[in-house]
Design a protein around this motif. Structure first.
Motif, PDB file in Angstrom:
ATOM      1  N   SER A   1       2.507 -13.498 -43.692  1.00 25.61           N
ATOM      2  CA  SER A   1       2.336 -12.105 -43.265  1.00 25.61           C
ATOM      3  C   SER A   1       1.000 -11.512 -43.696  1.00 25.61           C
ATOM      4  CB  SER A   1       3.476 -11.252 -43.809  1.00 25.61           C
ATOM      5  OG  SER A   1       3.463 -11.290 -45.224  1.00 25.61           O
ATOM      6  N   ASN A   2       0.270 -12.185 -44.593  1.00 23.04           N
ATOM      7  CA  ASN A   2      -1.020 -11.686 -45.074  1.00 23.04           C
ATOM      8  C   ASN A   2      -2.099 -12.076 -44.068  1.00 23.04           C
ATOM      9  OD1 ASN A   2      -3.396 -11.012 -46.353  1.00 23.04           O
ATOM     10  ND2 ASN A   2      -2.988 -12.174 -48.210  1.00 23.04           N
ATOM     11  N   LEU A   3      -2.486 -11.139 -43.209  1.00 22.70           N
ATOM     12  CA  LEU A   3      -3.490 -11.411 -42.181  1.00 22.70           C
ATOM     13  C   LEU A   3      -4.911 -11.220 -42.689  1.00 22.70           C
ATOM     14  CD1 LEU A   3      -1.810  -9.768 -39.050  1.00 22.70           C
ATOM     15  CD2 LEU A   3      -1.740 -12.159 -39.790  1.00 22.70           C
ATOM     16  N   SER A   4      -5.069 -10.702 -43.908  1.00 25.03           N
ATOM     17  CA  SER A   4      -6.403 -10.456 -44.478  1.00 25.03           C
ATOM     18  C   SER A   4      -6.532 -11.161 -45.828  1.00 25.03           C
ATOM     19  CB  SER A   4      -6.648  -8.955 -44.641  1.00 25.03           C
ATOM     20  OG  SER A   4      -6.577  -8.296 -43.413  1.00 25.03           O
ATOM     21  N   PRO A   5      -6.631 -12.482 -45.818  1.00 24.80           N
ATOM     22  CA  PRO A   5      -6.663 -13.218 -47.089  1.00 24.80           C
ATOM     23  C   PRO A   5      -7.964 -13.023 -47.848  1.00 24.80           C
ATOM     24  CG  PRO A   5      -7.099 -14.697 -45.269  1.00 24.80           C
ATOM     25  CD  PRO A   5      -6.747 -13.360 -44.666  1.00 24.80           C
ATOM     26  N   GLU A   6      -7.929 -13.361 -49.110  1.00 27.10           N
ATOM     27  CA  GLU A   6      -9.095 -13.253 -49.981  1.00 27.10           C
ATOM     28  C   GLU A   6     -10.057 -14.427 -49.783  1.00 27.10           C
ATOM     29  OE1 GLU A   6      -9.866 -13.288 -54.763  1.00 27.10           O
ATOM     30  OE2 GLU A   6      -8.056 -12.309 -54.012  1.00 27.10           O
ATOM     31  N   GLU A   7      -9.565 -15.512 -49.186  1.00 24.29           N
ATOM     32  CA  GLU A   7     -10.391 -16.709 -49.036  1.00 24.29           C
ATOM     33  C   GLU A   7     -10.073 -17.412 -47.715  1.00 24.29           C
ATOM     34  OE1 GLU A   7     -10.570 -21.015 -49.014  1.00 24.29           O
ATOM     35  OE2 GLU A   7      -8.730 -19.989 -49.579  1.00 24.29           O
ATOM     36  N   LEU A   8     -11.129 -17.806 -47.006  1.00 26.10           N
ATOM     37  CA  LEU A   8     -11.003 -18.578 -45.765  1.00 26.10           C
ATOM     38  C   LEU A   8     -11.849 -19.837 -45.882  1.00 26.10           C
ATOM     39  CD1 LEU A   8     -11.613 -15.865 -43.010  1.00 26.10           C
ATOM     40  CD2 LEU A   8      -9.431 -16.920 -43.585  1.00 26.10           C
ATOM     41  N   ARG A   9     -11.378 -20.918 -45.262  1.00 22.70           N
ATOM     42  CA  ARG A   9     -12.205 -22.109 -45.119  1.00 22.70           C
ATOM     43  C   ARG A   9     -12.333 -22.390 -43.629  1.00 22.70           C
ATOM     44  NH1 ARG A   9     -10.351 -27.524 -47.806  1.00 22.70           N
ATOM     45  NH2 ARG A   9      -9.393 -27.955 -45.782  1.00 22.70           N
ATOM     46  N   ILE A  10     -13.558 -22.619 -43.191  1.00 21.16           N
ATOM     47  CA  ILE A  10     -13.850 -22.873 -41.771  1.00 21.16           C
ATOM     48  C   ILE A  10     -14.501 -24.234 -41.656  1.00 21.16           C
ATOM     49  CG2 ILE A  10     -15.124 -22.076 -39.764  1.00 21.16           C
ATOM     50  CD1 ILE A  10     -14.928 -19.230 -41.210  1.00 21.16           C
ATOM     51  N   ASP A  11     -13.834 -25.143 -40.950  1.00 25.11           N
ATOM     52  CA  ASP A  11     -14.367 -26.486 -40.738  1.00 25.11           C
ATOM     53  C   ASP A  11     -14.871 -26.604 -39.313  1.00 25.11           C
ATOM     54  OD1 ASP A  11     -13.720 -27.218 -43.323  1.00 25.11           O
ATOM     55  OD2 ASP A  11     -11.837 -28.186 -42.758  1.00 25.11           O
ATOM     56  N   LEU A  12     -16.059 -27.169 -39.153  1.00 23.01           N
ATOM     57  CA  LEU A  12     -16.680 -27.420 -37.851  1.00 23.01           C
ATOM     58  C   LEU A  12     -16.729 -28.932 -37.626  1.00 23.01           C
ATOM     59  CD1 LEU A  12     -19.634 -24.962 -38.332  1.00 23.01           C
ATOM     60  CD2 LEU A  12     -17.770 -24.651 -36.717  1.00 23.01           C
ATOM     61  N   ILE A  13     -16.144 -29.368 -36.507  1.00 18.37           N
ATOM     62  CA  ILE A  13     -16.059 -30.793 -36.182  1.00 18.37           C
ATOM     63  C   ILE A  13     -16.548 -30.958 -34.755  1.00 18.37           C
ATOM     64  CG2 ILE A  13     -14.448 -32.722 -35.951  1.00 18.37           C
ATOM     65  CD1 ILE A  13     -12.628 -30.700 -37.789  1.00 18.37           C
ATOM     66  N   PRO A  14     -17.294 -32.032 -34.444  1.00 18.69           N
ATOM     67  CA  PRO A  14     -17.724 -32.195 -33.057  1.00 18.69           C
ATOM     68  C   PRO A  14     -16.521 -32.334 -32.127  1.00 18.69           C
ATOM     69  CG  PRO A  14     -18.325 -34.140 -34.369  1.00 18.69           C
ATOM     70  CD  PRO A  14     -17.726 -33.137 -35.292  1.00 18.69           C
TER      71      PRO A  14
ATOM     72  N   ALA B   1     -13.846  -4.991 -53.826  1.00 22.97           N
ATOM     73  CA  ALA B   1     -13.124  -6.259 -53.740  1.00 22.97           C
ATOM     74  C   ALA B   1     -13.989  -7.271 -52.997  1.00 22.97           C
ATOM     75  CB  ALA B   1     -11.807  -6.055 -52.998  1.00 22.97           C
ATOM     76  N   GLU B   2     -14.000  -8.493 -53.465  1.00 28.40           N
ATOM     77  CA  GLU B   2     -14.766  -9.552 -52.819  1.00 28.40           C
ATOM     78  C   GLU B   2     -13.826 -10.521 -52.115  1.00 28.40           C
ATOM     79  OE1 GLU B   2     -17.256 -11.419 -55.765  1.00 28.40           O
ATOM     80  OE2 GLU B   2     -18.767  -9.849 -55.555  1.00 28.40           O
ATOM     81  N   ALA B   3     -14.374 -11.194 -51.129  1.00 29.56           N
ATOM     82  CA  ALA B   3     -13.662 -12.261 -50.431  1.00 29.56           C
ATOM     83  C   ALA B   3     -14.619 -13.440 -50.316  1.00 29.56           C
ATOM     84  CB  ALA B   3     -13.208 -11.793 -49.052  1.00 29.56           C
ATOM     85  N   GLN B   4     -14.057 -14.598 -50.018  1.00 31.70           N
ATOM     86  CA  GLN B   4     -14.870 -15.810 -49.958  1.00 31.70           C
ATOM     87  C   GLN B   4     -14.644 -16.544 -48.641  1.00 31.70           C
ATOM     88  OE1 GLN B   4     -15.257 -18.424 -53.447  1.00 31.70           O
ATOM     89  NE2 GLN B   4     -14.311 -19.997 -52.164  1.00 31.70           N
ATOM     90  N   VAL B   5     -15.751 -17.020 -48.064  1.00 34.72           N
ATOM     91  CA  VAL B   5     -15.704 -17.839 -46.858  1.00 34.72           C
ATOM     92  C   VAL B   5     -16.452 -19.129 -47.164  1.00 34.72           C
ATOM     93  CG1 VAL B   5     -16.337 -18.009 -44.414  1.00 34.72           C
ATOM     94  CG2 VAL B   5     -15.714 -15.777 -45.392  1.00 34.72           C
TER      95      VAL B   5
END
Length: 145
Positions: free
Chosen positions: A130-143, A65-69
């Motif tokens: 309730s899904n603590l292990s999603p297939e996709e995450l998005r991480i935003d970095l802001i100053p 299974a693959e996941a995406q970040v």
């Protein structure tokens, strides 16, 4: 809003986690709390993500299974969106101006704002709370000023 830089990582995560930390932070990441989608300290975060073994069967030919970040470097926060749900917001010290995203199997180094970054982790709004292990995450970095 157009990100300054964006990196998409799609692969099996055999540990069921993704670690985001200063590229030079070493082992100062937090311990994983399996009851939380994201564990954090000022040095890094550990986010739960779909485990590579999260498949229906191991018989015959199979693919892990693959996941995406998706990691995005932004100049300011985006307005809230109906198609995303925030699962974590915190501050992260990125002294080197570069972050590492990955796990024990591999990592990708991505630009960050040098110093304190506000880090926002979101999932698709249709992902169950309730899904603590999603297939996709998005991480935003802001100053973080």
């Amino acid at each position: 809003m157009q990100p300054l830089v964006a990196t998409c990582i799609r692969r099996p995560f055999h540990w069921g986690i993704v670690i985001i930390a200063d590229a030079r932070s070493g082992s100062q990441i937090p311990d994983v709390d399996p009851e939380k989608a994201v564990s954090s300290n000022e040095h890094g975060i550990v986010a739960l993500i779909r485990h590579a073994q999260d498949i229906d069967t191991f018989e015959g030919e199979f693919d892990w299974a693959e996941a995406q970040v998706l990691v995005r470097l932004l100049t300011r926060p985006e307005p809230p969106s109906t198609d995303r749900r925030e699962v974590f917001r915190g501050r992260l010290m990125i002294a080197s101006g570069r972050i590492s995203i990955g796990d024990a199997d591999g990592e990708v180094v991505h630009p960050a704002h040098e110093g304190w970054n506000e880090l926002i982790v979101t999932v698709a709004s249709n992902v169950a709370v309730s899904n603590l292990s999603p297939e996709e995450l998005r991480i935003d970095l802001i100053p973080a000023g």
